[in-house]
Scaffold this motif. Structure first.
Motif, PDB file in Angstrom:
ATOM      1  N   PRO A  69       0.839  -1.187   0.000  1.00  0.00           N
ATOM      2  CA  PRO A  69       0.000   0.000   0.000  1.00  0.00           C
ATOM      3  C   PRO A  69       0.881   1.247   0.000  1.00  0.00           C
ATOM      4  N   ARG A  70       0.269   2.390  -0.038  1.00  0.00           N
ATOM      5  CA  ARG A  70       1.025   3.645   0.059  1.00  0.00           C
ATOM      6  C   ARG A  70       1.842   3.649   1.347  1.00  0.00           C
ATOM      7  N   ALA A  71       1.221   3.175   2.430  1.00  0.00           N
ATOM      8  CA  ALA A  71       1.873   3.064   3.737  1.00  0.00           C
ATOM      9  C   ALA A  71       1.012   2.142   4.598  1.00  0.00           C
ATOM     10  N   ILE A  72       1.602   1.643   5.679  1.00  0.00           N
ATOM     11  CA  ILE A  72       0.860   0.869   6.667  1.00  0.00           C
ATOM     12  C   ILE A  72       1.043   1.527   8.025  1.00  0.00           C
ATOM     13  N   LEU A  73      -0.059   1.691   8.735  1.00  0.00           N
ATOM     14  CA  LEU A  73      -0.040   2.103  10.134  1.00  0.00           C
ATOM     15  C   LEU A  73      -0.448   0.868  10.930  1.00  0.00           C
ATOM     16  N   TYR A  74       0.534   0.239  11.567  1.00  0.00           N
ATOM     17  CA  TYR A  74       0.326  -1.013  12.291  1.00  0.00           C
ATOM     18  C   TYR A  74       0.339  -0.729  13.784  1.00  0.00           C
ATOM     19  N   SER A  75      -0.815  -0.883  14.413  1.00  0.00           N
ATOM     20  CA  SER A  75      -0.936  -0.576  15.835  1.00  0.00           C
ATOM     21  C   SER A  75      -0.652  -1.796  16.693  1.00  0.00           C
ATOM     22  N   ARG A  76       0.179  -1.573  17.687  1.00  0.00           N
ATOM     23  CA  ARG A  76       0.430  -2.579  18.715  1.00  0.00           C
ATOM     24  C   ARG A  76      -0.098  -2.087  20.055  1.00  0.00           C
ATOM     25  N   LEU A  77      -0.966  -1.077  20.008  1.00  0.00           N
ATOM     26  CA  LEU A  77      -1.551  -0.515  21.221  1.00  0.00           C
ATOM     27  C   LEU A  77      -2.622  -1.453  21.776  1.00  0.00           C
ATOM     28  N   SER A  78      -2.846  -1.381  23.070  1.00  0.00           N
ATOM     29  CA  SER A  78      -3.915  -2.155  23.682  1.00  0.00           C
ATOM     30  C   SER A  78      -5.252  -1.723  23.094  1.00  0.00           C
ATOM     31  N   ARG A  79      -6.068  -2.681  22.760  1.00  0.00           N
ATOM     32  CA  ARG A  79      -7.375  -2.384  22.161  1.00  0.00           C
ATOM     33  C   ARG A  79      -8.424  -1.989  23.196  1.00  0.00           C
ATOM     34  N   ALA A  80      -8.035  -1.930  24.458  1.00  0.00           N
ATOM     35  CA  ALA A  80      -8.986  -1.652  25.537  1.00  0.00           C
ATOM     36  C   ALA A  80      -9.573  -0.247  25.463  1.00  0.00           C
ATOM     37  N   ASN A  81      -8.850   0.701  24.846  1.00  0.00           N
ATOM     38  CA  ASN A  81      -9.331   2.086  24.795  1.00  0.00           C
ATOM     39  C   ASN A  81      -9.339   2.581  23.353  1.00  0.00           C
ATOM     40  N   PRO A  82     -10.428   2.298  22.610  1.00  0.00           N
ATOM     41  CA  PRO A  82     -10.490   2.696  21.200  1.00  0.00           C
ATOM     42  C   PRO A  82     -10.337   4.199  20.979  1.00  0.00           C
ATOM     43  N   GLN A  83     -10.829   5.019  21.902  1.00  0.00           N
ATOM     44  CA  GLN A  83     -10.714   6.459  21.723  1.00  0.00           C
ATOM     45  C   GLN A  83      -9.255   6.903  21.784  1.00  0.00           C
ATOM     46  N   ALA A  84      -8.482   6.322  22.678  1.00  0.00           N
ATOM     47  CA  ALA A  84      -7.059   6.663  22.764  1.00  0.00           C
ATOM     48  C   ALA A  84      -6.334   6.253  21.484  1.00  0.00           C
ATOM     49  N   ILE A  85      -6.702   5.108  20.924  1.00  0.00           N
ATOM     50  CA  ILE A  85      -6.094   4.664  19.665  1.00  0.00           C
ATOM     51  C   ILE A  85      -6.458   5.628  18.547  1.00  0.00           C
ATOM     52  N   ALA A  86      -7.731   6.009  18.483  1.00  0.00           N
ATOM     53  CA  ALA A  86      -8.173   6.941  17.448  1.00  0.00           C
ATOM     54  C   ALA A  86      -7.427   8.265  17.556  1.00  0.00           C
ATOM     55  N   ASP A  87      -7.294   8.775  18.772  1.00  0.00           N
ATOM     56  CA  ASP A  87      -6.574  10.037  18.972  1.00  0.00           C
ATOM     57  C   ASP A  87      -5.118   9.911  18.529  1.00  0.00           C
ATOM     58  N   ARG A  88      -4.498   8.807  18.841  1.00  0.00           N
ATOM     59  CA  ARG A  88      -3.101   8.580  18.469  1.00  0.00           C
ATOM     60  C   ARG A  88      -2.944   8.504  16.953  1.00  0.00           C
ATOM     61  N   LEU A  89      -3.882   7.815  16.297  1.00  0.00           N
ATOM     62  CA  LEU A  89      -3.838   7.725  14.838  1.00  0.00           C
ATOM     63  C   LEU A  89      -4.015   9.097  14.194  1.00  0.00           C
ATOM     64  N   VAL A  90      -4.958   9.875  14.688  1.00  0.00           N
ATOM     65  CA  VAL A  90      -5.185  11.219  14.132  1.00  0.00           C
ATOM     66  C   VAL A  90      -3.927  12.063  14.275  1.00  0.00           C
ATOM     67  N   ALA A  91      -3.312  12.035  15.448  1.00  0.00           N
ATOM     68  CA  ALA A  91      -2.095  12.826  15.669  1.00  0.00           C
ATOM     69  C   ALA A  91      -0.984  12.390  14.720  1.00  0.00           C
ATOM     70  N   LEU A  92      -0.825  11.089  14.541  1.00  0.00           N
ATOM     71  CA  LEU A  92       0.212  10.563  13.654  1.00  0.00           C
ATOM     72  C   LEU A  92      -0.052  10.969  12.206  1.00  0.00           C
ATOM     73  N   ILE A  93      -1.278  10.818  11.754  1.00  0.00           N
ATOM     74  CA  ILE A  93      -1.622  11.168  10.378  1.00  0.00           C
ATOM     75  C   ILE A  93      -1.448  12.659  10.143  1.00  0.00           C
TER      76      ILE A  93
END
Length: 123
Positions: A69-93
């Motif tokens: 793909p153009r790029a892969i964002l592969y998360s190894r974060l705990s899935r327990a807090n989806p909002q924290a993951i979403a926030d982290r992805l937005v900041a990274l993007i």
């Protein structure tokens, strides 16, 4: 930039990415049950940023030579807090996705790995 959210992403993450304005195709909606090999074999895969929790994509690309793909964002974060993951992805993007790389996202930070055949002075 169009994001391709793997089936394993929580719907709250997908919804948040869409709410902040990203174009997101979610595999669970567009082609539920698709195999990883089928996802990487899509004719448009080179235009998409794949967001996943699945490390098998790395094996398919780095060891078996599948299209990238153009790029892969592969998360190894705990899935327990989806909002924290979403926030982290937005900041990274928003900081900028590095094309032709897999970015591994962990609690301690991010690590970049160039796709095969890509010269990289970053590693």
């Amino acid at each position: 930039m169009k994001l391709l959210a793997d089936e394993n992403l929580n719907r709250l993450i997908v919804r948040h990415l869409r709410l902040v304005g990203f174009e997101v195709e979610w595999v669970r909606e567009s082609c539920p049950g698709a195999q990883d090999e089928d996802i990487l074999s899509r004719p448009d895969i080179g235009e998409l940023v794949l967001v996943t929790f699945d490390r098998d994509f790395g094996d398919l690309i780095y060891r078996r030579g599948f299209p990238t793909p153009r790029a892969i964002l592969y998360s190894r974060l705990s899935r327990a807090n989806p909002q924290a993951i979403a926030d982290r992805l937005v900041a990274l993007i928003e900081r900028g996705v590095v094309d032709n790389h897999m970015t591994t996202i962990a609690a301690q930070g991010e690590r970049l790995k160039a796709f095969p055949g890509v010269e990289d002075g970053r590693d």
